[in-house]
Design an enzyme around this catalytic site. Structure first.
Site, mmCIF file in Angstrom:
data_model
loop_
_atom_site.group_PDB
_atom_site.id
_atom_site.type_symbol
_atom_site.label_atom_id
_atom_site.label_comp_id
_atom_site.label_asym_id
_atom_site.label_seq_id
_atom_site.Cartn_x
_atom_site.Cartn_y
_atom_site.Cartn_z
ATOM 1 N N ASN A 191 91.756 36.829 40.927
ATOM 2 C CA ASN A 191 91.624 38.049 40.121
ATOM 3 C C ASN A 191 90.197 38.295 39.633
ATOM 4 O OD1 ASN A 191 91.359 36.035 38.197
ATOM 5 N ND2 ASN A 191 92.915 36.825 36.817
ATOM 6 N N LYS A 192 89.252 37.430 40.012
ATOM 7 C CA LYS A 192 87.895 37.577 39.512
ATOM 8 C C LYS A 192 87.119 38.628 40.303
ATOM 9 C CE LYS A 192 88.272 34.593 36.209
ATOM 10 N NZ LYS A 192 89.695 34.253 36.351
ATOM 11 N N ILE A 193 85.885 38.871 39.874
ATOM 12 C CA ILE A 193 85.115 39.987 40.429
ATOM 13 C C ILE A 193 84.838 39.791 41.918
ATOM 14 C CG2 ILE A 193 82.877 39.031 39.727
ATOM 15 C CD1 ILE A 193 82.190 42.035 38.966
#
Length: 376
Positions: A191-193
């Protein structure tokens, strides 16, 4: 027919990841070593800049654990940790049977309150033990109050573990998050950038600490012709295939930061006429956030948080509460806490909104329509 779900922060591939994965298959490096790992680490070192020595690991949690090990945290030691964060920031303290001391947020960045931090250090010193480390988090991509926290760190000679799990691409006074701590952590969870599907890195300030990190992350195998171990190690190395995903993702990092920040601009526009909602934004130009997640606080006298949340969910839009502070978690209920309760108020009154870099105009139109229900 049910509308397609709008996710909070889904993975967003750039297109070149398969090339590096295929390279790993073609060369038969399907393991925890290989060219992808080396190149992924090198690309991050180049991005972060001077004195950034990167070790790729299986998760950001593993990176925090090894950071504590590098700082010789042992059973009974005090470790100061931001309360307003995901549990992964704090759990490694318990892995080592150390003692967490939780610190409240301040209102500008939602991160470590300098005043509460200093109060906690004085408390620990009165107990006869100086804290071994300060874990400072840049929540939702917003840099913490770097100057103030580092000044306290230097004053008391306590090292800082910079938890930039959510802050790759964020900056403070033009300098990248991930470069401020004595040791720094970045996450590449799905879910990170950008993502490696699951993974993280520990950023050291010198080659010696990088070598020590790699040693601990690969079962503490000694350099002999046979398996010899004198201390506990861990199976924490990132795999070569996952690192191939990371190489492809690094190629689109700047674009992903731009897209996330454009999402923030979008929310600023559509919330201008919604009374009772405040969008979490940078205090001033010193703070450059990647806006990994867009977060809001809601005035309970003007708007119902639960009504807003349920309206989004009924329209198949993922929306989540802000972090429940660690000092309010059952797991940590007996730990010391310093502050006035700001982090608790954030949890009571806040929500996270969809912020994916692949959010389409159709998705934004649906979100605009939902929020229009709550306009003045």
């Amino acid at each position: 027919m049910k509308q397609q779900k709008i996710w909070l922060s889904p993975p967003h591939m750039g297109g070149h990841e398969l090339k590096y994965i295929q390279e790993a298959f073609d060369t038969n490096w399907i393991s925890q070593s290989g060219f992808n790992i080396e190149e992924f680490e090198r690309s991050l070192e180049n991005y972060l800049g001077e004195n950034s020595f990167v070790t790729a690991l299986s998760s950001g949690t593993a990176a925090i654990h090894l950071a504590l090990k590098l700082l010789n945290v042992e059973e009974g030691d005090f470790v100061i940790c931001q309360s307003f964060t995901f549990v992964a920031s704090a759990n490694p303290i318990l892995y080592l049977k150390a003692v967490p001391v939780f610190i409240d947020s301040e209102t500008s960045t939602w991160n470590l309150c300098p005043n509460a931090l200093e109060d906690s250090i004085k408390f620990c010193l009165k107990q006869g033990k100086k804290p071994k480390a300060i874990i400072a988090v840049s929540s939702y991509g917003m840099p913490f109050m770097v100057d103030e926290i580092l000044e306290i760190s230097r004053k008391y000679e306590i090292p800082v573990i910079e938890d930039s799990a959510e802050a790759l691409g964020s900056e403070y006074k033009g300098r990248h998050c991930g470069t401020f701590g004595d040791l720094s952590v970045i996450s590449f969870n799905g879910n990170k950038i950008i993502t490696t599907s699951g993974g993280g890195v520990l950023v050291s300030r010198n080659q010696k600490d990088k070598d020590r990190t790699l040693f601990l992350a690969t079962q503490a195998k000694e350099n002999k012709n046979y398996y010899s171990h004198s201390e506990i190690g861990y199976n924490y190395r990132l795999g070569n295939i996952s690192a191939g995903i990371g190489r492809g993702q690094m190629e689109v990092l700047e674009e992903r930061i731009k897209q996330r920040r454009e999402n923030h601009d979008f929310y600023q526009r559509i919330m201008a006429d919604v009374d009772g909602i405040s969008l979490f934004s940078a205090l001033n130009e010193d703070f450059y956030s990647n806006y990994w997640l867009n977060a809001i606080t809601i005035d309970p006298d003007k708007l119902s948080k639960e009504k807003l949340r349920k309206t989004f969910l009924e329209n198949n839009v993922e929306i989540r509460y802000l972090w429940k502070p660690m000092h309010l978690q059952p797991l940590y209920k007996d730990c010391s806490f310093f502050g006035s309760g700001i982090s608790g108020m954030l949890f009571d009154n806040g929500l996270c909104l969809p912020s994916g870099s692949n959010m389409t105009n159709d998705c934004k139109d649906r979100i605009t329509e939902i929020l229009s229900i709550f306009k003045n």
